[in-house]
Design a protein around this motif. Structure first.
Motif, PDB file in Angstrom:
ATOM      1  N   PRO A  54      69.967  71.675  -4.555  1.00 16.98           N
ATOM      2  CA  PRO A  54      68.818  70.907  -4.473  1.00 16.98           C
ATOM      3  C   PRO A  54      68.808  69.422  -4.700  1.00 16.98           C
ATOM      4  O   PRO A  54      67.802  68.902  -3.800  1.00 16.98           O
ATOM      5  CB  PRO A  54      68.099  71.689  -5.741  1.00 16.98           C
ATOM      6  N   LEU A  55      70.082  68.943  -5.080  1.00 17.51           N
ATOM      7  CA  LEU A  55      69.956  67.262  -4.958  1.00 17.51           C
ATOM      8  C   LEU A  55      70.467  66.700  -3.629  1.00 17.51           C
ATOM      9  O   LEU A  55      70.520  65.553  -3.674  1.00 17.51           O
ATOM     10  CB  LEU A  55      70.977  66.855  -6.206  1.00 17.51           C
ATOM     11  N   LEU A  56      70.760  67.648  -2.710  1.00 14.74           N
ATOM     12  CA  LEU A  56      71.675  67.257  -1.492  1.00 14.74           C
ATOM     13  C   LEU A  56      70.438  66.586  -0.773  1.00 14.74           C
ATOM     14  O   LEU A  56      70.589  65.400  -0.093  1.00 14.74           O
ATOM     15  CB  LEU A  56      72.246  68.357  -0.729  1.00 14.74           C
ATOM     16  N   GLY A  57      69.166  66.864  -0.740  1.00 14.12           N
ATOM     17  CA  GLY A  57      68.211  66.365  -0.076  1.00 14.12           C
ATOM     18  C   GLY A  57      67.966  64.929  -0.423  1.00 14.12           C
ATOM     19  O   GLY A  57      67.758  63.945   0.215  1.00 14.12           O
ATOM     20  N   PRO A  58      67.360  64.585  -1.912  1.00 12.83           N
ATOM     21  CA  PRO A  58      67.208  63.249  -2.077  1.00 12.83           C
ATOM     22  C   PRO A  58      68.379  62.494  -2.096  1.00 12.83           C
ATOM     23  O   PRO A  58      68.217  61.242  -1.549  1.00 12.83           O
ATOM     24  CB  PRO A  58      67.089  63.461  -3.713  1.00 12.83           C
ATOM     25  N   PHE A  89      67.794  55.744   3.936  1.00 14.89           N
ATOM     26  CA  PHE A  89      67.381  54.562   3.682  1.00 14.89           C
ATOM     27  C   PHE A  89      68.223  53.315   3.448  1.00 14.89           C
ATOM     28  O   PHE A  89      67.844  52.266   4.055  1.00 14.89           O
ATOM     29  CB  PHE A  89      66.283  54.802   2.399  1.00 14.89           C
ATOM     30  N   ALA A  90      69.199  53.454   2.776  1.00 17.64           N
ATOM     31  CA  ALA A  90      70.031  52.399   2.563  1.00 17.64           C
ATOM     32  C   ALA A  90      70.645  51.800   3.738  1.00 17.64           C
ATOM     33  O   ALA A  90      70.760  50.651   3.945  1.00 17.64           O
ATOM     34  CB  ALA A  90      71.080  52.566   1.128  1.00 17.64           C
ATOM     35  N   ALA A  91      71.316  52.897   4.577  1.00 19.19           N
ATOM     36  CA  ALA A  91      71.803  52.434   5.692  1.00 19.19           C
ATOM     37  C   ALA A  91      70.944  51.643   6.634  1.00 19.19           C
ATOM     38  O   ALA A  91      71.136  50.758   7.406  1.00 19.19           O
ATOM     39  CB  ALA A  91      72.417  53.660   6.383  1.00 19.19           C
ATOM     40  N   ALA A  92      69.737  52.038   6.713  1.00 15.76           N
ATOM     41  CA  ALA A  92      68.640  51.438   7.675  1.00 15.76           C
ATOM     42  C   ALA A  92      68.267  49.961   7.129  1.00 15.76           C
ATOM     43  O   ALA A  92      68.239  49.088   7.952  1.00 15.76           O
ATOM     44  CB  ALA A  92      67.481  52.317   7.529  1.00 15.76           C
ATOM     45  N   ILE A 136      67.779  47.336  -5.221  1.00 10.36           N
ATOM     46  CA  ILE A 136      68.993  48.104  -4.766  1.00 10.36           C
ATOM     47  C   ILE A 136      69.659  49.059  -5.698  1.00 10.36           C
ATOM     48  O   ILE A 136      69.869  50.097  -5.606  1.00 10.36           O
ATOM     49  CB  ILE A 136      70.159  47.006  -4.018  1.00 10.36           C
ATOM     50  N   ASP A 137      69.950  48.520  -7.025  1.00 10.36           N
ATOM     51  CA  ASP A 137      70.516  49.200  -8.122  1.00 10.36           C
ATOM     52  C   ASP A 137      70.095  48.623  -9.269  1.00 10.36           C
ATOM     53  O   ASP A 137      70.518  47.466  -9.517  1.00 10.36           O
ATOM     54  CB  ASP A 137      72.062  49.126  -7.779  1.00 10.36           C
ATOM     55  N   PRO A 166      57.325  50.077  -2.048  1.00  7.73           N
ATOM     56  CA  PRO A 166      57.716  51.302  -2.876  1.00  7.73           C
ATOM     57  C   PRO A 166      58.062  52.888  -1.843  1.00  7.73           C
ATOM     58  O   PRO A 166      57.316  52.981  -1.122  1.00  7.73           O
ATOM     59  CB  PRO A 166      56.642  51.741  -3.557  1.00  7.73           C
ATOM     60  N   SER A 167      59.119  53.321  -2.234  1.00  7.06           N
ATOM     61  CA  SER A 167      59.444  54.434  -1.504  1.00  7.06           C
ATOM     62  C   SER A 167      60.594  55.449  -2.285  1.00  7.06           C
ATOM     63  O   SER A 167      61.259  54.911  -2.995  1.00  7.06           O
ATOM     64  CB  SER A 167      60.222  54.133  -0.225  1.00  7.06           C
ATOM     65  N   ASP A 168      59.950  56.585  -2.298  1.00  9.30           N
ATOM     66  CA  ASP A 168      60.864  57.735  -3.161  1.00  9.30           C
ATOM     67  C   ASP A 168      62.166  57.718  -2.499  1.00  9.30           C
ATOM     68  O   ASP A 168      63.169  58.291  -3.263  1.00  9.30           O
ATOM     69  CB  ASP A 168      59.996  59.139  -2.834  1.00  9.30           C
ATOM     70  N   ASP A 169      62.399  57.322  -1.318  1.00  9.92           N
ATOM     71  CA  ASP A 169      63.577  57.293  -0.591  1.00  9.92           C
ATOM     72  C   ASP A 169      64.816  56.168  -1.366  1.00  9.92           C
ATOM     73  O   ASP A 169      65.849  56.146  -1.007  1.00  9.92           O
ATOM     74  CB  ASP A 169      63.797  57.557   0.772  1.00  9.92           C
ATOM     75  N   ASN A 170      64.095  55.153  -1.704  1.00  8.11           N
ATOM     76  CA  ASN A 170      64.846  54.036  -2.136  1.00  8.11           C
ATOM     77  C   ASN A 170      65.281  54.358  -3.611  1.00  8.11           C
ATOM     78  O   ASN A 170      64.610  54.087  -4.705  1.00  8.11           O
ATOM     79  CB  ASN A 170      64.018  52.854  -2.183  1.00  8.11           C
TER      80      ASN A 170
END
Length: 922
Positions: free
Chosen positions: A239-243, A250-253, A397-398, A278-282
């Motif tokens: 299940p963690l593969l999706g996030p 997102f980071a590549a873009a 970023i981190d 804000p983004s859940d993908d970041n």
């Protein structure tokens, strides 16, 4: 003499003549033999290219063999878990890094990518380098760009990560076998990785802020993709593969956004807004994912649990990047930045007590300021820009991984307080480790007092305690050239001991000491060539480690793997695993407090005098105009460009004669010494320092582990050194040699060029300079050999050693012959009209100082191969004139420019082969 073997045999015969005539120079005589054959047309540059290709192959094999020897596994690798240790001891050792490895990119990318692959393949296997892989006509070298350096660093780090995963899995498996009820609670962290490629601003202004942001986003995208691959290999439906996948995308873009053109305000705003909204993908932290993986591992089957815990360990080690990052600035950049914040006190002396009081107050009163990418884009101060970049990285970023702030030429506590002020002002003091760099002679000499004063500062103590560590950096770059390699190592370890004392005295014994040793990648920069154990212990000795251990201070050692040379240790999966396995077995973070005392540190009446005498001898060379003139006689023309950072400051033709050693950076300085045939900053002074007390010094070095380590370094350098070669380079500028070369009528076709060179060089100082330097080196070497007579002979194959010396001698003779060919061609070029303040004499001087590309550019302007003619103009009206055609100076290109260019290219290939024999990229 048309084969390498014949040239080696001839050189051996010539060496015998030194018994009759001590001043006879076999290397220069062999170069004259080759030069006569070349100028007579008996051999050609094409034929010499074939010889160079063979010698290049030998050099690549020598480098591969050195690497293979360093990483050779023991017959029966010992388990990482000691047979008599309990789980808590095992956990304490392996839940902290045995080593921090920093992938830096100083200009040491000497080998081409193809050559690096050849060396790596040979080092990882058992077969020698295939001669067919060395071409007499290799493709042109490509410039080393920052982007190339970053790609190479990331590729090396990826292989290092895979190797660390293998060691982590091995630790978990051993723990499972030994402690079946406890092993799942183990959180291994055997290594940390970091890089400063794209973040190091010391000595360069060509890296934009957006470059650092784009690189960090690229690293985040790459690491998330690797985490995803690792998890998919464990469970394709996890299940963690999706996030993880969405976060990587997102980071590549966003990396693509910041790698684009941000010169326009709207483009910058668009890129910044897409990152900061804000983004859940970041994904900004891995903490929840690590916790989820470790919770799953508690009840999973053993194999799955090992895999899950290995992935969690990698996440804990690297965070949201390929590793931690190191920003680096110069102390002057920090001083300039803080003065802008001093108001009426801008003129204050930052070394004064008043400055300390002022900065102490500023740190106490600083209130964090909000910043954004617009503030970063418009900031002109390099130092402040670095802090602003750190703030944006931590916010967007981190949020987890700490950032190191390395401060070069940091010689006063006020500099560190200025860094703490900016860290607090921009809200990053909780994630930034300010690390002063001790490298210059002044910093090493007064570093103990610096540390005492810094660690006594309440503001710094509070900061260090909050960070959990005191971070310092010690380096061999400037220390190695301005103090000498042996004195630098001894001064650095003494400084490390003072750090342990200062931490204990100021109540900081319960936090870690992170000691970063940027020891470089060759004997010329401090990396010990004898063994991997010596390589690790030379910059951080067992004596220094015991000082920390006895004070109860946890030590975190850190070393650099620099550029193409350092990355060879991680050039294949096999090499990467061998490198980290050998390091893990050596346990560089551990200290043996029960080891017998080394007399080197107790007989200070002998060892301290020895250190001071070697340092004084090295200092005499550095202060000598003779040494400086010899090192700079060819500028940087003996060296290939090996990095994206410039290696020297610009100077005009006349300034070359008075060039200061400080105009040449440390890496090329050390590389030039090897190319001239004698690593002065490694060998010089050892014999002279022992001369007045030779028996006692010899006894101390023989009985001391540290003394033996010093001798192993000096022996390795001396085995490759040749004072005759140093002297041979001076003969190139000897007016009498050129005037006499055709005296007996043996080379009448060269009479004109030789006479021109003799006349041109009649006032040149370089022959005398090289002779004086060779004389000083010879006197010291005689004393060194008298010292060696009192010591056990080194364990080496004398026949193999002599073969390597002959091979280097042939390489040097071939290059000297090529230089003579270039000089003869340069003075034979017809006179041309002066243009743009460049005369024919200037062009000759450019060639003699190996500014060959500039010289050829001027010659091709003066003698174009094709000149414009009527055919180039679409006119309707015909013309019968010119009636002699439109030919330019094609014959001049063929007879002068092309041979000079070809000879120079072959000379640079010889430089690579010599560097490979030394095992060095700089």
């Amino acid at each position: 003499m048309k084969t390498v073997a014949a040239l080696e045999a001839r050189l051996g015969d010539l060496h015998q003549r030194t018994r009759e005539t001590p001043l006879f120079n076999p290397v220069f005589q062999l170069s004259l033999d080759v030069s006569r054959s070349l100028e007579a047309g008996e051999i050609s540059l094409d034929y010499l290219a074939e010889l160079v290709a063979q010698l290049e192959c030998d050099g690549l094999e020598a480098r591969a063999r050195k690497l293979r020897t360093l990483l050779a596994p023991p017959a029966a690798p010992a388990p990482l878990a000691g047979l008599d240790e309990d789980f808590d001891t095992f956990r304490e050792r392996w839940e902290r890094p045995q080593l921090h490895a920093v992938f830096t990119a100083h200009p040491t990318f000497l080998l081409t990518p193809d050559q690096s692959r050849i060396v790596a393949a040979a080092a990882a296997g058992s077969d020698p380098v295939d001669p067919a892989s060395c071409s007499s006509e290799p493709p042109p070298r490509r410039p080393v760009t920052l982007e190339h350096e970053h790609r190479e660093a990331m590729a090396a780090m990826a292989r290092a990560q895979d190797a660390r995963d293998a060691i982590t899995a091995r630790l978990l498996t051993e723990a499972e076998a030994r402690w079946p009820g406890q092993w799942r609670s183990l959180r291994p962290l055997p290594f940390r990785f970091a890089s400063w490629v794209g973040y190091d601003m010391d000595g360069r202004t060509d890296i934009g802020w957006h470059t650092s942001i784009a690189f960090r986003l690229q690293e985040k995208a790459a690491r998330l993709a690797r985490y995803t691959q690792s998890l998919a290999a464990i469970d394709a439906g996890h299940p963690l593969l999706g996030p993880l996948t969405r976060a990587a995308d997102f980071a590549a873009a966003r990396a693509g956004d910041f790698a684009g053109d941000l010169g326009d305000a709207e483009a910058l705003a668009a890129a910044a807004n897409r990152l900061t909204q804000p983004s859940d993908d970041n994904l900004l932290t891995l903490t929840p994912l690590i916790a989820a993986l470790e919770a799953e591992a508690r009840d999973a089957a053993s194999d799955r649990a090992v895999a899950l815990l290995t992935l969690a360990a990698a996440m804990r080690a690297d965070g949201l990047g390929m590793g931690w990052i190191h920003f680096r600035v110069n102390a002057k950049q920090l001083h300039n930045a803080v003065r802008r914040r001093l108001g009426d006190a801008q003129a204050i002396d930052l070394a004064s007590k008043g400055a300390i009081v002022t900065l102490r107050r500023m740190v106490d009163e600083a209130q964090p300021l909000r910043t954004n990418f617009a503030a970063l884009a418009t900031e002109s101060s390099t130092a402040i820009r670095q802090f602003l970049a750190m703030a944006q990285i931590l916010k967007h970023i981190d949020a987890d991984a700490p950032i190191r702030m390395l401060v070069a030429e940091c010689e006063q506590p006020a500099t560190v307080l200025a860094a703490l002020y900016f860290a607090k002002l921009f809200g990053v003091e909780g994630k930034v480790d300010v690390s002063p760099l001790f490298e210059t002679e002044t910093a090493l000499e007064h570093g103990g007092r610096f540390l005492d004063a810094l660690l006594a500062e309440p503001a710094y103590r509070a900061y260090a305690r909050a960070r959990g560590r005191v971070a310092v950096q010690t380096g061999f770059s400037d220390a190695g050239r301005f103090v000498g390699q042996v004195p630098a190592a001894l001064a650095i370890e003494r400084l490390q001991g003072r750090l342990a004392e200062a931490m204990a005295a100021n109540g900081l014994g319960d936090i870690a000491a992170l000691v970063f040793n940027t020891h470089g990648e060759s004997m010329g920069r401090g990396a010990h060539p004898a063994s991997l154990a010596d390589r690790l212990e030379w910059p951080l000795s067992p004596w220094a480690k015991r000082r920390f251990a006895r004070a109860g201070i946890r030590l975190e050692p850190e070393v650099s793997f620099q550029g193409g040379d350092g990355y060879l240790f991680f050039a294949t999966p096999e090499l990467a695993l061998a490198t980290l396995t050998r390091i893990a077995e050596l346990r560089p973070a551990d200290a043996d407090t029960g080891a017998p005392a080394d007399p080197f540190y107790h007989r200070t009446d002998v060892s301290l005098d020895f250190y001071r005498a070697v340092k004084e001898h090295q200092g005499d060379h550095l202060a000598s105009r003779t040494y400086a003139r010899a090192v700079t006689a060819f500028g940087l023309g003996l060296l290939n460009p090996t990095g994206s950072r410039v290696s020297r400051r610009q100077s005009d033709i006349n300034a070359d004669r008075e060039m200061s050693l400080r105009q040449i950076r440390a890496i090329p300085h050390n590389a030039i010494l090897q190319q001239l045939g004698y690593p002065v900053n490694v060998i010089a002074g050892i014999g002279s320092a022992a001369d007045a007390n030779r028996e006692e010094v010899a006894a101390l070095l023989a009985d001391s582990a540290r003394g033996q380590q010093i001798l192993r370094l000096v022996h390795r350098a001396n085995a490759l050194a040749s004072i005759k070669t140093v002297a041979a380079y001076g003969e190139l500028f000897n007016s009498a040699y050129w005037a006499s070369r055709t005296y007996r009528g043996t080379e009448d076709h060269l009479a004109g060029p030789c006479a021109a060179l003799a006349e041109y060089l009649v006032g040149d100082d370089r022959t005398g300079v090289f002779r004086r330097l060779a004389s000083r080196l010879r006197i010291d070497a005689l004393k060194f050999h008298r010292l060696l007579d009192l010591l056990p002979a080194p364990d080496e194959d004398s026949e193999a050693r002599e073969h390597v010396r002959r091979r280097i001698g042939v390489l040097q003779a071939l290059r000297l012959a090529l230089l003579q060919h270039m000089f003869l061609k340069a003075v034979a070029v017809p006179a041309f009209s002066r243009a743009n303040d460049i005369s024919r004499r200037d062009v000759v001087e450019m060639v003699l100082t190996l500014r060959v590309d500039e010289a050829l550019a001027q010659l091709r302007r003066a003698f174009p191969v094709r000149v414009p003619g009527p055919r180039d103009f679409p006119l309707d009206e015909p013309s019968d004139y010119p009636d002699g055609g439109e030919e330019g100076y094609g014959a001049y290109e063929r007879d002068f420019m092309t041979p000079i260019a070809r000879a120079h290219e072959l000379g640079l290939r010889i430089s690579t082969a010599i560097a490979n024999e030394f095992g060095a990229h700089g």
